[in-house]
Design a protein around this motif. Sequence first.
Motif, PDB file in Angstrom:
ATOM      1  N   GLU B  84      43.277  29.238  43.452  1.00  0.00           N
ATOM      2  CA  GLU B  84      43.756  29.388  42.066  1.00  0.00           C
ATOM      3  C   GLU B  84      42.921  30.393  41.289  1.00  0.00           C
ATOM      4  O   GLU B  84      43.363  30.916  40.277  1.00  0.00           O
ATOM      5  N   THR B  85      41.683  30.621  41.715  1.00  0.00           N
ATOM      6  CA  THR B  85      40.812  31.526  40.967  1.00  0.00           C
ATOM      7  C   THR B  85      41.257  32.981  41.156  1.00  0.00           C
ATOM      8  O   THR B  85      41.555  33.402  42.266  1.00  0.00           O
ATOM      9  N   ILE B  86      41.301  33.698  40.045  1.00  0.00           N
ATOM     10  CA  ILE B  86      41.667  35.120  40.108  1.00  0.00           C
ATOM     11  C   ILE B  86      40.402  35.954  40.293  1.00  0.00           C
ATOM     12  O   ILE B  86      39.433  35.790  39.550  1.00  0.00           O
ATOM     13  N   PHE B  87      40.413  36.820  41.297  1.00  0.00           N
ATOM     14  CA  PHE B  87      39.291  37.755  41.478  1.00  0.00           C
ATOM     15  C   PHE B  87      39.823  39.165  41.258  1.00  0.00           C
ATOM     16  O   PHE B  87      40.646  39.658  42.010  1.00  0.00           O
ATOM     17  N   MET B  88      39.348  39.792  40.184  1.00  0.00           N
ATOM     18  CA  MET B  88      39.801  41.148  39.844  1.00  0.00           C
ATOM     19  C   MET B  88      38.620  42.106  39.961  1.00  0.00           C
ATOM     20  O   MET B  88      37.592  41.911  39.321  1.00  0.00           O
ATOM     21  N   MET B  89      38.781  43.128  40.794  1.00  0.00           N
ATOM     22  CA  MET B  89      37.706  44.111  40.941  1.00  0.00           C
ATOM     23  C   MET B  89      37.886  45.159  39.844  1.00  0.00           C
ATOM     24  O   MET B  89      39.000  45.625  39.597  1.00  0.00           O
ATOM     25  N   VAL B  90      36.782  45.537  39.220  1.00  0.00           N
ATOM     26  CA  VAL B  90      36.816  46.543  38.164  1.00  0.00           C
ATOM     27  C   VAL B  90      36.030  47.753  38.671  1.00  0.00           C
ATOM     28  O   VAL B  90      34.931  47.594  39.196  1.00  0.00           O
ATOM     29  N   THR B  91      36.603  48.934  38.544  1.00  0.00           N
ATOM     30  CA  THR B  91      35.920  50.096  39.098  1.00  0.00           C
ATOM     31  C   THR B  91      36.143  51.333  38.246  1.00  0.00           C
ATOM     32  O   THR B  91      37.158  51.469  37.574  1.00  0.00           O
ATOM     33  N   GLY B  92      35.138  52.212  38.274  1.00  0.00           N
ATOM     34  CA  GLY B  92      35.237  53.419  37.472  1.00  0.00           C
ATOM     35  C   GLY B  92      35.818  54.584  38.260  1.00  0.00           C
ATOM     36  O   GLY B  92      36.006  55.677  37.747  1.00  0.00           O
ATOM     37  N   GLU B  93      36.089  54.357  39.537  1.00  0.00           N
ATOM     38  CA  GLU B  93      36.529  55.492  40.343  1.00  0.00           C
ATOM     39  C   GLU B  93      37.671  55.056  41.250  1.00  0.00           C
ATOM     40  O   GLU B  93      37.873  53.898  41.498  1.00  0.00           O
ATOM     41  N   GLN B  94      38.400  56.062  41.751  1.00  0.00           N
ATOM     42  CA  GLN B  94      39.537  55.757  42.599  1.00  0.00           C
ATOM     43  C   GLN B  94      39.128  55.374  44.021  1.00  0.00           C
ATOM     44  O   GLN B  94      39.940  54.848  44.746  1.00  0.00           O
ATOM     45  N   SER B  95      37.871  55.652  44.396  1.00  0.00           N
ATOM     46  CA  SER B  95      37.551  55.480  45.816  1.00  0.00           C
ATOM     47  C   SER B  95      37.684  54.032  46.259  1.00  0.00           C
ATOM     48  O   SER B  95      37.896  53.758  47.423  1.00  0.00           O
ATOM     49  N   ILE B 127      49.323  38.522  38.589  1.00  0.00           N
ATOM     50  CA  ILE B 127      48.609  37.765  39.620  1.00  0.00           C
ATOM     51  C   ILE B 127      48.998  36.288  39.540  1.00  0.00           C
ATOM     52  O   ILE B 127      49.215  35.640  40.564  1.00  0.00           O
ATOM     53  N   LEU B 128      49.116  35.774  38.300  1.00  0.00           N
ATOM     54  CA  LEU B 128      49.512  34.371  38.153  1.00  0.00           C
ATOM     55  C   LEU B 128      50.884  34.126  38.761  1.00  0.00           C
ATOM     56  O   LEU B 128      51.101  33.133  39.453  1.00  0.00           O
ATOM     57  N   VAL B 129      51.820  35.045  38.510  1.00  0.00           N
ATOM     58  CA  VAL B 129      53.171  34.899  39.056  1.00  0.00           C
ATOM     59  C   VAL B 129      53.109  34.887  40.589  1.00  0.00           C
ATOM     60  O   VAL B 129      53.728  34.047  41.253  1.00  0.00           O
ATOM     61  N   LYS B 130      52.327  35.790  41.132  1.00  0.00           N
ATOM     62  CA  LYS B 130      52.216  35.882  42.585  1.00  0.00           C
ATOM     63  C   LYS B 130      51.557  34.643  43.181  1.00  0.00           C
ATOM     64  O   LYS B 130      52.019  34.102  44.188  1.00  0.00           O
ATOM     65  N   LYS B 131      50.502  34.168  42.539  1.00  0.00           N
ATOM     66  CA  LYS B 131      49.825  32.976  43.046  1.00  0.00           C
ATOM     67  C   LYS B 131      50.762  31.773  43.014  1.00  0.00           C
ATOM     68  O   LYS B 131      50.734  30.939  43.928  1.00  0.00           O
ATOM     69  N   ALA B 132      51.575  31.689  41.979  1.00  0.00           N
ATOM     70  CA  ALA B 132      52.529  30.577  41.888  1.00  0.00           C
ATOM     71  C   ALA B 132      53.556  30.686  43.015  1.00  0.00           C
ATOM     72  O   ALA B 132      53.924  29.684  43.634  1.00  0.00           O
ATOM     73  N   PHE B 133      53.984  31.913  43.303  1.00  0.00           N
ATOM     74  CA  PHE B 133      54.983  32.126  44.359  1.00  0.00           C
ATOM     75  C   PHE B 133      54.449  31.676  45.721  1.00  0.00           C
ATOM     76  O   PHE B 133      55.172  31.103  46.528  1.00  0.00           O
TER      77      PHE B 133
END
Lengths: 202, 445
Positions: B84-95, B127-133
Amino acid sequence: MQKLLDILASGIHDAKNQLFIAESLISDAEKRHSIDLAEARYALESAANRMSRMLTSYRVMRHESRLSLLPVIVSDLCAEIALDQRNHLAHRNLALDVECTTDEAWPLDRDLVIDMLNNAVQNAGRHARQRIRLTAEQQGEMLVFKVDDDGPGFANLPPSRGTGLLLAAELARMHVRRGHCGSLTLSNGSPLGGARFELRLP
Amino acid sequence: MNMDFTDKRFLVIDDQAMAREALRSIAQTAGAFSVEFACNYQDAIFRIRNNTPDVILCDYMLGDGRSGQQLLEELRRFKLLPDETIFMMVTGEQSYEQVVSAVELVPDDYIIKPFSPDKLLLRLERILVKKAFFADYYKERRKQEFARALALLETKLNSTAGRGYRFEIMRQKAETLLASGHNTAAEALYRGILDAGEFPWARAGIARTLQRQNRLDEARHEIERVVASTPYYFDAFDVKATICLAQGDTDEAQQVLEQVARKTPRNYLRKRLLAEAASLNGDTETARAVMSDVIANDNMPGAVLAEDRLALARSHVAHDDRIAGEAALIGIRDSEVQNFSLDNQSSYAALLAICCPERGKKKFIGLRPALMSTELAIMNRLDVLHAALYLNDAELADRQAESMMAGPDAKSAFSAMRKLYALYGREVDFRELQKQVALRRIHHT
């Protein structure tokens, strides 16, 4: 040469981090004073996108660019373009309509395609009178994005292309699947009467 | 569905104070109920273990040689991330996009700075919609109810709501098939996915299914392609190394793992594999240094297992440093010894018999009848072989060697076996054994 690329990449990375700090300060001020500074944030994000595009161009020119394919839900992608552009266009009394007729996921490079379409909508915004339309549809094996406007259209065809468009054409070509590759076409075929940007991805 | 984040607890992980503030401010504007901070890797793990947040916003660069991707892998390794926990990566670059598009272990999403509160909200809602699915599927998968998990995926694949998740459903299906031993079905599915798009994880999936089917040359060919095209995809290097080991190419296996381990100095699962490869390759110095590093530095509670101490003892024994070997074995608790599988019990007794005959010999001889008849894993079998040679028990030693030569580990164990026989001056016997096994194979076919 690798070193130069590293210097550019890390400089751009740091600059984008700082722009993010600026954006957070602006959005904080908006909340505290109940004011709308969306245009300031838009300018910051555009600057960041410019820098990323510059780095991508450099990589593509040096043939060191590689696509990162992710399955992306096409309607989600359109929604992001609307979120990025609609507010800004409304400030200039321009409407952005979005029509997405496919509920499919498509393998594409999400950030690059979003940037290409954002750039196309921005270009359309410079010439449109009242409206711009973004459409996405599936045509057989291809996914087709069109950006139409109701401006005067291109004076010359094919039009002279700036860096953004040249890059977009190259990135479209890099999308290859089942023997097909992507393409970019600019025309005056918009049903709204103006220019059309058409991106086809396999 | 509740798309409100006003009751959600956020955890922001970033080593830069200004950046942490910025993320907090954006999260609060997006409606976060509370926002906590973690300023480094260890602090993040501590907070997540003790009070799991609803949403994790993690910067890709965490300083001190750590990355958000490593943190994510560690959290999954120790099962600290609930579905259930959402893990979102935050990044300053496209790599980072290159990493996400290649690897198997991905965050729920990633977002590139700078971004607005609205953009973050849009992504989180999706992400919530996907996790519910996928919620019912995740539940069955977690319980290892593979048949039910597969049935749920099949239904989802044919549903209208599932159209946008088509690739994710196929990917989950292939992984579940692989986990439940349906190798050919998994292979077919991965090939189908690959036809729709050149996803590195799908090609690595093909290599894994081929490896399980013992089609090693084909597996090697596929994984070489992945490794060459996606240098960020470190797990693919591990897959390549295990294929090389199965092929008996212990030298290449060790080289590949050393090359990646340099880039991921704190991935201790990879280091364990490196120690095994080095040990099979006869590079006992590396095996010993790497296992010492693992035991000293893999500092999550429960990370260092009794198997690791066995591996360290093994590497000391290979250096004829029996005092250090015994010390490593003493580090294993009695309760662990009592709960050992036969594989580990055999190694424990064998290594102890070499390091400290008065304590270990009796135990080892007690196991002898079982060792004459049972199948053991390769590393354990090699320990038994070593002890048998050391104790001059030729019958037991030859039984181990024959069994390995006739089995699937023949190639990977070959050079290690030969070295052990040479160590005890029995090269001639080893060649004789080889001949016999070969002859028997000819008669059988």
